[in-house]
Design a protein around this motif. Structure first.
Motif, PDB file in Angstrom:
ATOM      1  N   ASP A   1      32.398   0.358  -6.512  1.00 35.41           N
ATOM      2  CA  ASP A   1      31.275   0.299  -5.565  1.00 35.41           C
ATOM      3  C   ASP A   1      30.405  -0.922  -5.833  1.00 35.41           C
ATOM      4  O   ASP A   1      29.481  -1.209  -5.067  1.00 35.41           O
ATOM      5  N   ASN A   2      30.674  -1.639  -6.909  1.00 39.58           N
ATOM      6  CA  ASN A   2      29.930  -2.868  -7.193  1.00 39.58           C
ATOM      7  C   ASN A   2      30.832  -4.092  -7.055  1.00 39.58           C
ATOM      8  O   ASN A   2      30.541  -5.150  -7.600  1.00 39.58           O
TER       9      ASN A   2
ATOM     10  N   TYR B   1      29.272   4.908   1.002  1.00 37.65           N
ATOM     11  CA  TYR B   1      30.401   4.387   0.222  1.00 37.65           C
ATOM     12  C   TYR B   1      30.747   5.357  -0.898  1.00 37.65           C
ATOM     13  O   TYR B   1      29.962   6.236  -1.243  1.00 37.65           O
TER      14      TYR B   1
ATOM     15  N   ASP C   1      24.952  -6.372  -7.596  1.00 37.11           N
ATOM     16  CA  ASP C   1      24.437  -5.328  -8.465  1.00 37.11           C
ATOM     17  C   ASP C   1      24.159  -5.811  -9.886  1.00 37.11           C
ATOM     18  O   ASP C   1      24.992  -5.694 -10.779  1.00 37.11           O
TER      19      ASP C   1
ATOM     20  N   ARG D   1      31.727  -2.902   0.183  1.00 34.99           N
ATOM     21  CA  ARG D   1      32.351  -2.911  -1.147  1.00 34.99           C
ATOM     22  C   ARG D   1      33.756  -2.343  -1.063  1.00 34.99           C
ATOM     23  O   ARG D   1      34.124  -1.719  -0.067  1.00 34.99           O
TER      24      ARG D   1
HETATM   25 MG    MG Z   1      25.727  -0.309  -7.173  1.00 28.84          MG
END
Ligand code: MG
Ligand code: AMP
Length: 473
Positions: A245-246, A70, A255, A176
């Protein structure tokens, strides 16, 4: 060896999307905790879950360990390649309710995405994620879950030397916004198309056969994230590192790095030590998730319309609609928090007036709502209370119904920062997991007042303005 009924659909996707990598064995694994109820929900016999499995020394039959690729915007800056640098996806199971769930080890050694990192996790953050993610679940907020925690018997080197640990994380998926970005930036339209199809089939099966599946997906992820972030706001949760990405496309909280619940209500609250400018402050979370969703919409442009300008017009229209969708969810949630089932024009102002009064008074967020639920009349709210009573008089519920409603949405117990720190110190410095166990037990039923648990409901003696959290599980 326990049979885990794996069915690994992500690993069957093309090799552009992941890299096969096994966990790195560790010295002396010891189990800290097995989430037995969750294991059963997944169709796994908890008795068969061992320390060797929890750290990745022993791979259960049927696992196909991979690191997922990712990208992501971190604090607004695009990083074209991140990927699982300290996590390894063992595989997926279809749970007792028919839902597909990922089983992932976090802290089980380096992967091709580790860059300069060691692929490891320290005990403190593993316990924090276990406790806070399970507390979130008990609060009824969508989240990744914790199946196991174990120490490795090895040291990890951070700002100091710490005991190593591994968390077994369970998620609807680990896909994500940044997963979409990874392929979009590479102009890998084929992988993107497969990812789109996978996500719809897995998370939004009702959208299969939609006229414009990418647009339907964008709408669905927007709705899920509007609900999620509004739920965070309703319990005073600050995620702390809302990078793309979270941001999960399934709408789960993911996360638990520098996250924290606020005690004193202040919309500008930031806890993360690396969030210098308060980008991810409490009050900014809705605008940030909208920004993240805009990044998702950009990755989908090629699917929205053959004409790029038209695609941009469609995406922009959708993203601009987000504040209204979010406010709807927020308002519905806060109406319940102040005990309303009816809807009136002035409700938003009434709720805002309460929050303003709480801010003025430096009131504890959780306790204020809980006190109101119990019929308490905090003196700091003296100006606001008459307006509330006037409004309640026009709501159809009986006082009993209202109390029940309010107590079911205003928790008595949240993972208070000072207690989380105390719990971590006991484990890291003394090997004492009793505080972890007792805190976890209380947090499992956050809406029910429990005998002897007063300590867990109380705010810290000193306000935690200086409280700082750190990234890096
Ligand atoms: Mg992360
Ligand atoms: P996070 O802050 O957890 O969202 O992580 C951001 C990125 O850094 C992800 O690609 C992680 O896999 C990577 N990362 C964080 N910590 C480590 C570590 N100790 N070793 C390797 N990669 C890491």
């Amino acid at each position: 060896m326990t049979a885990i009924p794996f069915d690994n659909s992500y690993a069957r996707l093309p090799g552009t999307m992941h890299v096969g990598v096994a966990p790195t064995p560790v010295e002396a694994p010891r189990l800290i905790k097995v989430n037995e109820a969750l294991a059963r929900e997944l169709g796994i016999d908890p008795q068969g879950l061992t320390a060797e499995m929890a750290v990745g020394n022993l791979l259960p039959a049927g696992a196909t360990p991979i690191a997922q690729a990712y990208a992501g915007h971190q604090f607004g800056n695009f990083v074209p390649q991140l990927g699982d640098g300290r996590a390894i996806l063992l595989g997926e199971v279809v749970d007792q309710a028919g839902r597909r769930r990922d089983i992932q080890l976090k802290g089980s050694g380096p992967t091709p995405f580790s860059r300069r990192g060691d692929g490891r996790a320290a005990l403190g953050p593993v316990l924090r994620e276990y406790l806070v993610s399970e507390a979130m679940h008990a609060l009824g907020i969508p989240t990744t879950r914790a199946l196991m925690a174990a120490t490795t018997g090895e040291k990890v080197y951070r700002d100091r030397i710490l005991p190593g640990a591994v968390l077994t994380r369970v998620a609807a998926s680990h896909i994500r916004v940044g997963t979409f970005q990874f392929f979009a930036v590479r102009r890998d339209h084929d992988s993107l198309a497969l990812l789109l199809e996978h996500v719809i089939a897995r998370h939004y099966p009702d959208l299969r056969g939609a006229e414009n599946p990418a647009l339907a997906l964008l709408d669905a992820v927007m709705a899920a994230q509007a609900e999620l972030v509004s739920r965070w706001m309703q319990v005073g949760f600050i995620h702390g590192v809302m990078n793309t990405d979270n941001t999960s496309v399934s709408g789960e909280t993911i996360d638990y790095g520098p996250c924290a619940f606020m005690d004193v209500y202040d919309p500008a609250t930031v806890f993360s030590s690396i969030d210098e400018y308060g980008r991810y402050a409490y009050a900014n979370q809705p605008a940030i998730v909208q920004w993240n969703l805009a990044r998702l919409s950009e990755t989908l442009l090629g699917f929205l319309d053959a004409d790029r300008n038209e695609a941009i017009r469609i995406a922009t229209g959708r993203i601009e609609a987000f504040p209204a969708i979010y406010t709807g969810r927020w308002l519905a949630g806060f109406r319940r928090k102040i005990g309303l089932v009816s809807e009136e024009e002035g409700d938003l102002d009434l709720i805002q007036a309460l929050l303003d009064a709480m801010q003025q008074a430096r009131a504890d967020f959780t306790l204020t709502f809980r006190r109101l639920s119990r019929g308490g009349e905090p003196s700091a709210l003296a100006d606001w209370l008459p307006k509330w009573h006037e409004r309640l008089a026009r709501d159809p519920q009986t006082p009993e119904q209202r109390h029940a409603l309010m107590q079911s949405v205003n928790p008595a117990y949240i993972p208070r920062n000072h207690l989380v720190e105390e719990m971590i110190s006991a484990a890291v410095e003394q090997g004492d997991y009793a505080p972890f166990e007792s805190m976890l037990r209380v947090l499992m039923t956050p809406y029910a007042e429990q005998e002897g648990a007063e300590r867990y409901a109380a705010p810290p003696e000193e306000p935690d303005f200086a409280y700082r959290t750190f990234c890096g599980t």
